[in-house]
Design a protein around this motif. Structure first.
Motif, PDB file in Angstrom:
ATOM      1  N   ILE A 198      20.118 -13.831   9.568  1.00 36.82           N
ATOM      2  CA  ILE A 198      20.870 -15.116   9.773  1.00 36.82           C
ATOM      3  C   ILE A 198      19.714 -15.979  10.665  1.00 36.82           C
ATOM      4  O   ILE A 198      19.150 -15.578  11.513  1.00 36.82           O
ATOM      5  CB  ILE A 198      22.138 -15.074  10.232  1.00 36.82           C
ATOM      6  CG1 ILE A 198      22.817 -16.467  10.168  1.00 36.82           C
ATOM      7  CG2 ILE A 198      22.162 -14.497  11.747  1.00 36.82           C
ATOM      8  CD1 ILE A 198      24.462 -16.535  10.530  1.00 36.82           C
ATOM      9  N   LYS A 199      19.685 -17.129  10.045  1.00 36.96           N
ATOM     10  CA  LYS A 199      18.917 -18.212  10.895  1.00 36.96           C
ATOM     11  C   LYS A 199      19.630 -18.735  11.914  1.00 36.96           C
ATOM     12  O   LYS A 199      20.631 -19.247  12.047  1.00 36.96           O
ATOM     13  CB  LYS A 199      18.528 -19.474   9.754  1.00 36.96           C
ATOM     14  CG  LYS A 199      17.324 -20.119  10.269  1.00 36.96           C
ATOM     15  CD  LYS A 199      16.868 -21.226   9.400  1.00 36.96           C
ATOM     16  CE  LYS A 199      15.504 -21.684   9.585  1.00 36.96           C
ATOM     17  NZ  LYS A 199      15.128 -22.543   8.657  1.00 36.96           N
ATOM     18  N   ALA A 200      18.692 -18.637  13.176  1.00 38.14           N
ATOM     19  CA  ALA A 200      19.360 -19.009  14.468  1.00 38.14           C
ATOM     20  C   ALA A 200      18.298 -20.056  14.933  1.00 38.14           C
ATOM     21  O   ALA A 200      17.521 -20.430  14.376  1.00 38.14           O
ATOM     22  CB  ALA A 200      19.175 -17.685  15.453  1.00 38.14           C
ATOM     23  N   GLU A 201      18.791 -20.486  16.076  1.00 41.22           N
ATOM     24  CA  GLU A 201      17.837 -21.534  16.753  1.00 41.22           C
ATOM     25  C   GLU A 201      16.356 -21.270  16.744  1.00 41.22           C
ATOM     26  O   GLU A 201      15.418 -22.368  16.681  1.00 41.22           O
ATOM     27  CB  GLU A 201      18.513 -21.963  17.956  1.00 41.22           C
ATOM     28  CG  GLU A 201      19.880 -22.915  17.915  1.00 41.22           C
ATOM     29  CD  GLU A 201      20.250 -23.293  19.232  1.00 41.22           C
ATOM     30  OE1 GLU A 201      19.648 -23.085  20.098  1.00 41.22           O
ATOM     31  OE2 GLU A 201      21.526 -23.515  19.282  1.00 41.22           O
ATOM     32  N   ASP A 202      16.085 -20.095  17.290  1.00 35.61           N
ATOM     33  CA  ASP A 202      14.733 -19.409  17.522  1.00 35.61           C
ATOM     34  C   ASP A 202      14.285 -18.622  16.519  1.00 35.61           C
ATOM     35  O   ASP A 202      13.277 -18.022  16.905  1.00 35.61           O
ATOM     36  CB  ASP A 202      14.731 -19.182  19.013  1.00 35.61           C
ATOM     37  CG  ASP A 202      15.775 -17.922  19.297  1.00 35.61           C
ATOM     38  OD1 ASP A 202      16.461 -17.706  18.313  1.00 35.61           O
ATOM     39  OD2 ASP A 202      15.259 -17.251  20.289  1.00 35.61           O
ATOM     40  N   GLY A 203      14.685 -18.597  15.292  1.00 36.81           N
ATOM     41  CA  GLY A 203      14.091 -17.682  14.285  1.00 36.81           C
ATOM     42  C   GLY A 203      15.061 -17.082  13.694  1.00 36.81           C
ATOM     43  O   GLY A 203      16.146 -17.541  13.111  1.00 36.81           O
ATOM     44  N   TRP A 204      14.870 -15.904  13.153  1.00 37.53           N
ATOM     45  CA  TRP A 204      15.757 -15.182  12.467  1.00 37.53           C
ATOM     46  C   TRP A 204      16.685 -13.962  13.323  1.00 37.53           C
ATOM     47  O   TRP A 204      15.713 -13.269  13.962  1.00 37.53           O
ATOM     48  CB  TRP A 204      15.239 -14.370  11.256  1.00 37.53           C
ATOM     49  CG  TRP A 204      14.650 -15.537  10.152  1.00 37.53           C
ATOM     50  CD1 TRP A 204      13.287 -16.137  10.037  1.00 37.53           C
ATOM     51  CD2 TRP A 204      15.444 -16.068   9.128  1.00 37.53           C
ATOM     52  NE1 TRP A 204      13.304 -16.966   9.081  1.00 37.53           N
ATOM     53  CE2 TRP A 204      14.705 -16.911   8.558  1.00 37.53           C
ATOM     54  CE3 TRP A 204      16.955 -16.016   8.816  1.00 37.53           C
ATOM     55  CZ2 TRP A 204      15.186 -18.092   7.485  1.00 37.53           C
ATOM     56  CZ3 TRP A 204      17.298 -16.720   7.979  1.00 37.53           C
ATOM     57  CH2 TRP A 204      16.481 -17.826   7.141  1.00 37.53           C
TER      58      TRP A 204
END
Length: 129
Positions: free
Chosen positions: A41-47
């Motif tokens: 899942i895509k997060a603020e600082d990457g995957w």
């Protein structure tokens, strides 16, 4: 209402955007034999990894993610190394292509405070008559 989406590594990242309904993602399933995969899942600082699946160990993963109306979540499937026993049919390895199936439930969101745009247009149109 049921929700179903297929993810494959070749497709890259896939976004799920909800407009009027809420989506509750409940399950992810690895389709083919002789494969292993990660659901990211895509997060603020990457995957960030959500589940690691393998046909030899854990083929189904349980999720409990809620996507509210107006929100978008982005997912990606990544092929992982498969170390389990190879499943054969007629002397040929079966499967080998990573495909993840995501399942969930679509729920209607009741919002009494603000009618949708179509209801507003109908109300305005009937006032002018």
């Amino acid at each position: 209402v049921l929700f179903h989406k297929i993810l494959a590594p070749a497709e890259g990242e896939r976004g799920i955007k909800m407009n009027r309904r809420r989506l509750v993602l409940t399950k992810v399933v690895l389709e083919q034999e002789n494969t292993a995969a990660a659901l990211l899942i895509k997060a603020e600082d990457g995957w960030a990894p959500l589940e690691f699946l393998s046909t030899s160990a854990k083929r189904t993963g349980d999720l409990n993610l809620i996507i509210e109306p107006g929100e978008t979540m982005t997912f990606k499937a990544r092929q992982e190394s498969f170390f389990g026993p190879t499943t054969m049919a007629n002397g040929v390895a079966v499967g080998g292509q990573v495909r993840l199936h995501m399942y969930g439930n679509l729920e209607e969101v009741v919002n009494e405070m603000e009618p949708d745009a179509k209801k507003r247009r109908v109300a305005v149109g009937s006032q002018g008559a």
